[in-house]
Design an enzyme around this catalytic site. Structure first.
Site, mmCIF file in Angstrom:
data_model
loop_
_atom_site.group_PDB
_atom_site.id
_atom_site.type_symbol
_atom_site.label_atom_id
_atom_site.label_comp_id
_atom_site.label_asym_id
_atom_site.label_seq_id
_atom_site.Cartn_x
_atom_site.Cartn_y
_atom_site.Cartn_z
ATOM 1 C CD GLU A 105 12.774 -25.198 -44.001
ATOM 2 O OE1 GLU A 105 12.740 -26.436 -43.897
ATOM 3 O OE2 GLU A 105 13.835 -24.573 -44.199
ATOM 4 C CB CYS A 147 17.567 -29.697 -45.600
ATOM 5 S SG CYS A 147 18.359 -30.853 -44.433
ATOM 6 C CB SER A 167 17.286 -30.768 -38.335
ATOM 7 O OG SER A 167 16.817 -32.019 -37.888
ATOM 8 C CG HIS A 222 15.802 -27.433 -42.082
ATOM 9 N ND1 HIS A 222 14.902 -27.876 -43.027
ATOM 10 C CD2 HIS A 222 16.592 -28.487 -41.776
ATOM 11 C CE1 HIS A 222 15.121 -29.157 -43.271
ATOM 12 N NE2 HIS A 222 16.139 -29.548 -42.532
#
Length: 180
Positions: A110, A15, A65, A108
């Site tokens: 993760e 990101c 995001s 993302h």
């Protein structure tokens, strides 16, 4: 980031780290989005033989995001960079150098099941301008439990990176590392 060039065989940027790494190493700029890129988005693999995506389905999902995006045309025009996967809605997802020394993922992978929901509810309670995360809550109802549609692809992404670009490629003696 400069230190990683001589002390790390393969760096996996995520990101904001991907945006910073693309700028630091290759001069790829970022730009603000009109609204937050926020939700779970379908992606397609651009290079079918990319070992980073070995074992992936034709379409896979990943969380995003962020308020900014990278300049795709600068990536495409740089012969050292290759776009491996992208989304019609979320844009460029994964970029890599030929040898996999630098990997950039704009999403993302993760994130766990509740990360987007917690972020959404936090911002909503603070009165910040936030839209419901796309493709996250069933029927866009934030009172319903989301389904995790990205865990298997996220696990495979990290496993492939560790196996093919870290364990198999990193020299045992750091002094034998090829130049960046």
């Amino acid at each position: 980031m400069q230190w990683s060039r001589s002390h790390v065989y393969s760096t996996f940027h995520i990101c904001w780290g991907a945006q910073a790494g693309l700028y630091f190493h290759y001069g790829v700029g970022k730009y603000p989005l009109p609204s937050k890129m926020f939700g779970i988005f379908p992606h397609r693999i651009v290079h079918k033989n990319a070992i980073l995506f070995r074992g992936f389905d034709d379409v896979f999902f990943a969380p995003h995001s962020r308020h900014t995006d990278v300049n795709r045309s600068q990536i495409v025009s740089n012969p050292k960079l290759k776009i491996l996967a992208e989304s019609a809605e979320a844009g460029v997802y994964a970029v890599m150098t030929d040898a996999g020394r630098q990997i950039f993922v704009t999403g993302h992978p993760e994130y766990d099941l509740h990360t987007l929901g917690a972020e959404y509810h936090r911002d909503k309670e603070l009165g910040l301008p936030i839209s419901i995360p796309k493709h996250y809550f069933p029927n866009d109802d934030d009172t319903l439990q989301p389904l995790c549609t990205w865990r298997s692809s996220a696990n495979l992404l990290f496993s492939n990176w560790l196996n093919y670009f870290v364990y198999q490629a990193t020299p045992y003696d750091i002094g034998m590392m090829p130049p960046f």
